[in-house]
Design a protein around this motif. Structure first.
Motif, PDB file in Angstrom:
ATOM      1  N   TYR A 165       2.204  -5.156  76.650  1.00 29.50           N
ATOM      2  CA  TYR A 165       2.950  -4.440  77.675  1.00 29.50           C
ATOM      3  C   TYR A 165       2.885  -5.196  78.999  1.00 29.50           C
ATOM      4  N   ALA A 166       3.892  -5.026  79.808  1.00 30.00           N
ATOM      5  CA  ALA A 166       3.954  -5.682  81.115  1.00 30.00           C
ATOM      6  C   ALA A 166       3.223  -4.810  82.125  1.00 30.00           C
ATOM      7  N   GLY A 167       1.944  -5.070  82.297  1.00 25.36           N
ATOM      8  CA  GLY A 167       1.111  -4.253  83.167  1.00 25.36           C
ATOM      9  C   GLY A 167       1.548  -4.249  84.616  1.00 25.36           C
ATOM     10  N   SER A 168       2.287  -5.274  85.022  1.00 24.23           N
ATOM     11  CA  SER A 168       2.766  -5.312  86.400  1.00 24.23           C
ATOM     12  C   SER A 168       3.957  -4.386  86.597  1.00 24.23           C
ATOM     13  N   LEU A 169       4.549  -3.922  85.498  1.00 24.19           N
ATOM     14  CA  LEU A 169       5.744  -3.078  85.570  1.00 24.19           C
ATOM     15  C   LEU A 169       5.583  -1.714  84.923  1.00 24.19           C
ATOM     16  N   VAL A 170       4.699  -1.616  83.938  1.00 25.78           N
ATOM     17  CA  VAL A 170       4.585  -0.414  83.116  1.00 25.78           C
ATOM     18  C   VAL A 170       3.214   0.224  83.309  1.00 25.78           C
ATOM     19  N   SER A 171       3.202   1.514  83.509  1.00 26.95           N
ATOM     20  CA  SER A 171       1.948   2.249  83.648  1.00 26.95           C
ATOM     21  C   SER A 171       1.164   2.221  82.339  1.00 26.95           C
ATOM     22  N   ASN A 187      -2.171  -6.949  77.957  1.00 31.12           N
ATOM     23  CA  ASN A 187      -1.338  -6.909  79.147  1.00 31.12           C
ATOM     24  C   ASN A 187      -0.745  -8.304  79.356  1.00 31.12           C
ATOM     25  N   SER A 188       0.557  -8.393  79.437  1.00 27.86           N
ATOM     26  CA  SER A 188       1.221  -9.692  79.586  1.00 27.86           C
ATOM     27  C   SER A 188       1.324 -10.149  81.037  1.00 27.86           C
ATOM     28  N   ALA A 189       0.832  -9.364  81.978  1.00 28.21           N
ATOM     29  CA  ALA A 189       1.014  -9.668  83.398  1.00 28.21           C
ATOM     30  C   ALA A 189       0.531 -11.069  83.786  1.00 28.21           C
ATOM     31  N   GLY A 190      -0.546 -11.548  83.204  1.00 34.40           N
ATOM     32  CA  GLY A 190      -1.069 -12.861  83.547  1.00 34.40           C
ATOM     33  C   GLY A 190      -0.682 -13.959  82.578  1.00 34.40           C
ATOM     34  N   MET A 191       0.238 -13.671  81.656  1.00 35.64           N
ATOM     35  CA  MET A 191       0.614 -14.642  80.631  1.00 35.64           C
ATOM     36  C   MET A 191       1.871 -15.407  81.013  1.00 35.64           C
ATOM     37  N   ALA A 192       1.903 -16.671  80.626  1.00 35.98           N
ATOM     38  CA  ALA A 192       3.121 -17.479  80.750  1.00 35.98           C
ATOM     39  C   ALA A 192       4.015 -17.168  79.552  1.00 35.98           C
ATOM     40  N   LEU A 193       5.274 -17.535  79.645  1.00 38.61           N
ATOM     41  CA  LEU A 193       6.233 -17.226  78.580  1.00 38.61           C
ATOM     42  C   LEU A 193       5.782 -17.762  77.224  1.00 38.61           C
ATOM     43  N   ASP A 194       5.247 -18.980  77.160  1.00 42.50           N
ATOM     44  CA  ASP A 194       4.809 -19.533  75.877  1.00 42.50           C
ATOM     45  C   ASP A 194       3.627 -18.748  75.308  1.00 42.50           C
ATOM     46  N   GLU A 195       2.749 -18.221  76.171  1.00 38.02           N
ATOM     47  CA  GLU A 195       1.640 -17.395  75.711  1.00 38.02           C
ATOM     48  C   GLU A 195       2.145 -16.069  75.149  1.00 38.02           C
ATOM     49  N   ILE A 196       3.142 -15.494  75.798  1.00 38.10           N
ATOM     50  CA  ILE A 196       3.738 -14.242  75.315  1.00 38.10           C
ATOM     51  C   ILE A 196       4.369 -14.455  73.950  1.00 38.10           C
ATOM     52  N   ALA A 197       5.140 -15.521  73.811  1.00 36.47           N
ATOM     53  CA  ALA A 197       5.796 -15.809  72.538  1.00 36.47           C
ATOM     54  C   ALA A 197       4.765 -16.016  71.433  1.00 36.47           C
ATOM     55  N   SER A 198       3.719 -16.774  71.705  1.00 35.57           N
ATOM     56  CA  SER A 198       2.669 -17.020  70.705  1.00 35.57           C
ATOM     57  C   SER A 198       1.973 -15.724  70.312  1.00 35.57           C
ATOM     58  N   TRP A 199       1.657 -14.897  71.313  1.00 38.03           N
ATOM     59  CA  TRP A 199       0.992 -13.624  71.042  1.00 38.03           C
ATOM     60  C   TRP A 199       1.845 -12.764  70.115  1.00 38.03           C
TER      61      TRP A 199
END
Length: 77
Positions: free
Chosen positions: A34-40, A55-67
Motif C-alpha cells: 500500500y502507498a503509505g504516503s497516500l493511504v491510511s 508500505n511502498s512509500a520508501g520504495m523506488a519503482l523497480d523495488e515495487i515491481a519486484s515486490w
C-alpha cells in the motif's frame, strides 16, 4: 502457476469508503503493498492476520515491481 495482482482504490479519507469488492480482495490477499504516503493504514483492517503487508512509500519503482512479482508468485492460487 502465477498469482494475480489487483489494484484497489483507497485514499486518505475514511477507510470505510472502500468498495465491497475492495474489502473482499483485501480479505483474500496473501500480500498487500500500500502507498503509505497516500493511504491510511486503517484501510488494511480487512486483511487477514497472516497477510504480508508492506508500505511502498520508501520504495523506488523497480523495488515495487519486484515486490509485486515476487509476492504474486509466492501467493499463486
Amino acid at each position: 502457476m502465477s498469482g494475480q495482482v489487483w489494484f484497489v482504490g483507497a485514499g486518505p479519507g475514511a477507510a470505510d469508503l472502500i468498495t465491497v469488492r475492495g474489502t473482499r480482495l483485501l480479505a483474500e490477499a496473501g500480500a498487500v503493498l500500500y502507498a503509505g504516503s497516500l493511504v491510511s493504514k486503517a484501510a488494511l483492517e480487512w486483511t487477514r492476520a497472516d497477510c504480508e503487508i508492506a508500505n511502498s512509500a520508501g520504495m523506488a519503482l523497480d523495488e515495487i515491481a519486484s515486490w509485486l512479482i515476487e509476492r504474486a508468485a509466492r501467493h499463486a492460487t
